[in-house]
Write an enzyme that holds these catalytic residues in place. Sequence first.
Site, PDB file in Angstrom:
ATOM      1  N   HIS A 187      35.440 -41.189  54.560  1.00 34.93           N
ATOM      2  CA  HIS A 187      35.650 -42.635  54.641  1.00 34.93           C
ATOM      3  C   HIS A 187      35.662 -43.335  53.286  1.00 34.93           C
ATOM      4  O   HIS A 187      36.248 -44.408  53.158  1.00 34.93           O
ATOM      5  CB  HIS A 187      34.555 -43.250  55.526  1.00 34.93           C
ATOM      6  N   SER A 229      37.600 -50.669  54.076  1.00 33.50           N
ATOM      7  CA  SER A 229      36.890 -50.688  55.354  1.00 33.50           C
ATOM      8  C   SER A 229      36.834 -52.115  55.908  1.00 33.50           C
ATOM      9  O   SER A 229      37.876 -52.740  56.125  1.00 33.50           O
ATOM     10  CB  SER A 229      35.507 -50.084  55.168  1.00 33.50           C
ATOM     11  N   ASP A 247      38.531 -39.373  58.344  1.00 34.26           N
ATOM     12  CA  ASP A 247      37.689 -40.569  58.328  1.00 34.26           C
ATOM     13  C   ASP A 247      37.009 -40.710  59.688  1.00 34.26           C
ATOM     14  O   ASP A 247      37.670 -40.948  60.705  1.00 34.26           O
ATOM     15  CB  ASP A 247      38.538 -41.801  58.030  1.00 34.26           C
TER      16      ASP A 247
END
Length: 376
Positions: free
Chosen positions: A351, A225, A312
């Site tokens: 995610h 991320s 995601d």
Amino acid sequence: MRKRDTSSTVEEERQEPAEYAEADVRQPGGLGPVQQLGMKPFRRLGLMSKMRRVASWLLVVYVCIPFIVKLCPSIQAKLIFLNFVKIPFFIDLNRPADVGLNHTHNFYLEPEEGLKIGVWHTVPAEMWREAEDKLGEWFDSTLSSAHPAILYLHGNAGTRGGDHRVELYKVLSSLGYHVVTFDYRGWGDSDGSPSESGMTSDALFMYDWLKERRGKRPLYIWGHSLGTGVATNLVRQLCDRGSPPDALILESPFTNIREEARSHPFSMVYRHLPGFDWFFLDAISASNIRFASDDNVDHISCPVLILHTEDDAVVPFHLGKKLYNMAARSKSLSGHKVQFVPFPSALAYKHKFIYKSPQLPHILSDFLGTAHPTAQ
């Protein structure tokens, strides 16, 4: 005298229509049915008035937020880093065993004088029993073993002890990797305040510290991320000085922070309005936050693996695919392996749950050219 005939009068009273009799019924201290019916419209009007007031306040807040962000860019920076969100709550980062990492050592390093950052080192699974009751010197000495090592750069919010991060450490450890991770300045129990330059500086310090102990043994960088932006910043600097890592793994990456902010669910209620860039995205630039992975891939020269899920909702799949397409065309990456691995929505990894994939050991083994015990 004649007696008055009262029988008919009594009979008439007995036969009085029921509705007239009931209409006159009163409950002690209460209202009659007619009066009660008359109150309902007033109650509806009162409820509608309250709803209108709430809607008016929400509208005021909605209009004020862009101006507040524009006038105070630091707010936007806090929303990007989310370092003040310390999930899971009440975790003692000094005790990694509390989250099931019995083979992990917690310690602290100083990337700058007077600045302390918290670090975890998880040894490979086959060293777990030997690691019991060992001190820092023993953990430090194991870094020179032949087992490959991964420097893990986590995303925003939480700490190095986040649930999904801990589960990934366990998976990588079971595959035979050393995992070294840390909290950037301003996160967890590390000192300082967050910034992109500070995060990158901490990552560079940790890489050099780890490389000094690894020598020529395999050392990989894994970013997740927001950590993918830190990772590409780091690897670009390493490549510029002629010492690239053995590979770069990007989990749920984005192209740059402006495109990620525009695609983030939090911006959904504003992104289609005129002035969105001026109010929100320019505020990010004003805080010197770029995380320009799309630019960095033109200066990186090492194998790159990108992992992304189609479902995601935090970093949209299309941003990871776009970054891969840029990396695949990069001249600096010409001759290096560049691979993109998508995970279908049906798997529901979202995610941060790619670690659950039973294919992950095979993916890493194929890409890195190493054999894992569970991937054979």
